[in-house]
Write an enzyme that holds these catalytic residues in place. Sequence first.
Site, PDB file in Angstrom:
ATOM      1  N   MET A 262       0.856  22.714  19.323  1.00 19.83           N
ATOM      2  CA  MET A 262       1.377  22.242  20.618  1.00 19.83           C
ATOM      3  C   MET A 262       0.905  23.087  21.794  1.00 19.83           C
ATOM      4  O   MET A 262       0.981  22.654  22.941  1.00 19.83           O
ATOM      5  CB  MET A 262       2.904  22.219  20.583  1.00 19.83           C
ATOM      6  CG  MET A 262       3.548  23.557  20.395  1.00 19.83           C
ATOM      7  SD  MET A 262       5.296  23.352  20.048  1.00 19.83           S
ATOM      8  CE  MET A 262       5.741  25.009  19.518  1.00 19.83           C
ATOM      9  N   LYS A 275      13.051  18.952  20.312  1.00 19.61           N
ATOM     10  CA  LYS A 275      14.386  19.299  19.792  1.00 19.61           C
ATOM     11  C   LYS A 275      14.316  20.639  19.058  1.00 19.61           C
ATOM     12  O   LYS A 275      13.606  20.787  18.081  1.00 19.61           O
ATOM     13  CB  LYS A 275      14.903  18.222  18.836  1.00 19.61           C
ATOM     14  CG  LYS A 275      16.218  18.647  18.181  1.00 19.61           C
ATOM     15  CD  LYS A 275      16.779  17.642  17.218  1.00 19.61           C
ATOM     16  CE  LYS A 275      17.926  18.226  16.433  1.00 19.61           C
ATOM     17  NZ  LYS A 275      17.533  19.080  15.308  1.00 19.61           N
ATOM     18  N   HIS A 279      13.721  27.027  22.158  1.00 22.56           N
ATOM     19  CA  HIS A 279      14.542  28.224  21.881  1.00 22.56           C
ATOM     20  C   HIS A 279      13.851  29.159  20.882  1.00 22.56           C
ATOM     21  O   HIS A 279      14.285  30.273  20.658  1.00 22.56           O
ATOM     22  CB  HIS A 279      15.960  27.827  21.416  1.00 22.56           C
ATOM     23  CG  HIS A 279      16.086  27.468  19.970  1.00 22.56           C
ATOM     24  ND1 HIS A 279      17.278  27.596  19.273  1.00 22.56           N
ATOM     25  CD2 HIS A 279      15.184  26.984  19.070  1.00 22.56           C
ATOM     26  CE1 HIS A 279      17.093  27.209  18.027  1.00 22.56           C
ATOM     27  NE2 HIS A 279      15.852  26.828  17.869  1.00 22.56           N
TER      28      HIS A 279
HETATM   29  C1  LIG Z   1      13.163  24.980  14.770  1.00 25.72           C
HETATM   30  S1  LIG Z   1      12.065  23.829  14.086  1.00 25.72           S
HETATM   31  C2  LIG Z   1      12.629  22.330  14.820  1.00 25.72           C
HETATM   32  C3  LIG Z   1      12.259  21.126  14.017  1.00 25.72           C
HETATM   33  C4  LIG Z   1      12.760  19.793  14.580  1.00 25.72           C
HETATM   34  N1  LIG Z   1      12.359  19.566  15.943  1.00 25.72           N
HETATM   35  C5  LIG Z   1      14.262  19.727  14.456  1.00 25.72           C
HETATM   36  O1  LIG Z   1      14.960  19.993  15.414  1.00 25.72           O
HETATM   37  O2  LIG Z   1      14.732  19.467  13.354  1.00 25.72           O
HETATM   38  C6  LIG Z   1      10.554  24.161  14.937  1.00 25.72           C
HETATM   39  C7  LIG Z   1       9.371  23.299  14.493  1.00 25.72           C
HETATM   40  O3  LIG Z   1       8.235  23.646  15.290  1.00 25.72           O
HETATM   41  C8  LIG Z   1       7.082  23.661  14.466  1.00 25.72           C
HETATM   42  N2  LIG Z   1       6.043  24.483  15.099  1.00 25.72           N
HETATM   43  C9  LIG Z   1       5.991  25.850  15.183  1.00 25.72           C
HETATM   44  N3  LIG Z   1       4.891  26.221  15.837  1.00 25.72           N
HETATM   45  C10 LIG Z   1       4.232  25.078  16.198  1.00 25.72           C
HETATM   46  C11 LIG Z   1       3.026  24.822  16.910  1.00 25.72           C
HETATM   47  N4  LIG Z   1       2.288  25.837  17.399  1.00 25.72           N
HETATM   48  N5  LIG Z   1       2.634  23.545  17.088  1.00 25.72           N
HETATM   49  C12 LIG Z   1       3.380  22.520  16.598  1.00 25.72           C
HETATM   50  N6  LIG Z   1       4.545  22.704  15.928  1.00 25.72           N
HETATM   51  C13 LIG Z   1       4.958  23.974  15.721  1.00 25.72           C
HETATM   52  C14 LIG Z   1       7.608  24.218  13.160  1.00 25.72           C
HETATM   53  O4  LIG Z   1       6.731  23.940  12.080  1.00 25.72           O
HETATM   54  C15 LIG Z   1       8.956  23.510  13.053  1.00 25.72           C
HETATM   55  O5  LIG Z   1       8.841  22.279  12.403  1.00 25.72           O
END
Ligand SMILES: C[S@@+](CC[C@H](N)C(=O)[O-])C[C@H]1O[C@@H](n2cnc3c(N)ncnc32)[C@H](O)[C@@H]1O
Length: 375
Positions: A262, A275, A279
Amino acid sequence: MPAAQHIERDQDLAMSSDELLQAQLELYHHGLAFVKSLALKAATDLRIPDTIHRRGGAATLSELASDTGIHPTKRSNLRRVMRVLTTTGVFSIVQGKGSNDHAGDGAAYYKLTRVSRLLVERSPHNLSPMVGTIVNTLCWTSLLKMPEWFTQGQEGESAQSHSLVQLANGCTFWDTTKVDGGLFNDGMAADSRIAMKVLLKEHGGAFGEVKSSLVDIGGNHGATASAVARAFPHLKCTVLDLAHVVAAAPASDILTFVAGNMFEYVPPADAVLLKWILHDWKHEDCVKIMRRCKEAIPAKEAGGKVIIIDMVVGYPVTQPNDSIEAQVLLDIYMMGSDGMEREENVWSLIFSEAGFSDYKITPTNGIRSIIEVYP
Ligand SMILES: C[S@@+](CC[C@H](N)C(=O)[O-])C[C@H]1O[C@@H](n2cnc3c(N)ncnc32)[C@H](O)[C@@H]1O
């Protein structure tokens, strides 16, 4: 400091007997709060809520012990754990008429409360994977390093460029999720199922008014986006997540999965959903992510917006105390991996630094809010 001033200051430390005992009680209470977490984790891992549910909603200590494989020598210890959990409202206890046995449970029955109903595996609201996501060795070893972490740092580096997780475990939080056997992803999916059920029912307008496409950034295995796609079939929903996460996602005929980062690219859509993403990241990273989101959506007049589901600490001010306490506790949990829970003024700064013009916060009855941010 002159001796006289010392004596004067020491007098500030004086307390009456009652104050002293009350202060001691409060200190022990705070110090022992971790026991509540560990008792909750033990009961969850032993599947005590499932046992009570299977037994029709009430079970004696003997039934709990035999169904969960408690060794006969440990039965009275199980009662002690159940006493913590009934005192803290995770279970309730109803005293029967039988006489007390050796373990002291007599004919008492343990029942589920609204908290432990969330830990029953067959429930559509099963949140038990989240207990393991919150209460785990990684988090404990990291937070135990706080005093050392607070006093370390080099000139020129940001305060959080070496996280507590890195200091304690030598790797990032995201590295650990690759090898946790799916625990983190299961926890996220469980949280999304509950959160989205309520948010879509009570505040669905934020999604319903999106024109035709939505991309869920860091959407994990698609639990959140699936709920949106089912509630609003006119929306074409895409999930972006890291390659190893997308590779393990279950097949879906209502979602499109995209593997990516991202910080580099956000697929174009009418709305971007974040979502529980921002944080996880420090201020500068949030600004970068929000800039990528802005590039992906149309202008405000054409319906473009970013929908954030995250906490706004202390908002609204009328929140109950346990909600604010949960927010500030989660903030420290997030500090372990460089993340933070933010107050409105900090969110506002991120949005303006990323080039957004306006935002609207809709608080929910839980601990999170929906923030709609407009380009
Ligand atoms: C705290 S989880 C939240 C997952 C989901 N949105 C939920 O609320 O159930 C954070 C998510 O961000 C993803 N993530 C972390 N770094 C990322 C990146 N650089 N690009 C895309 N996704 C990423 C992780 O793999 C994880 O699935």
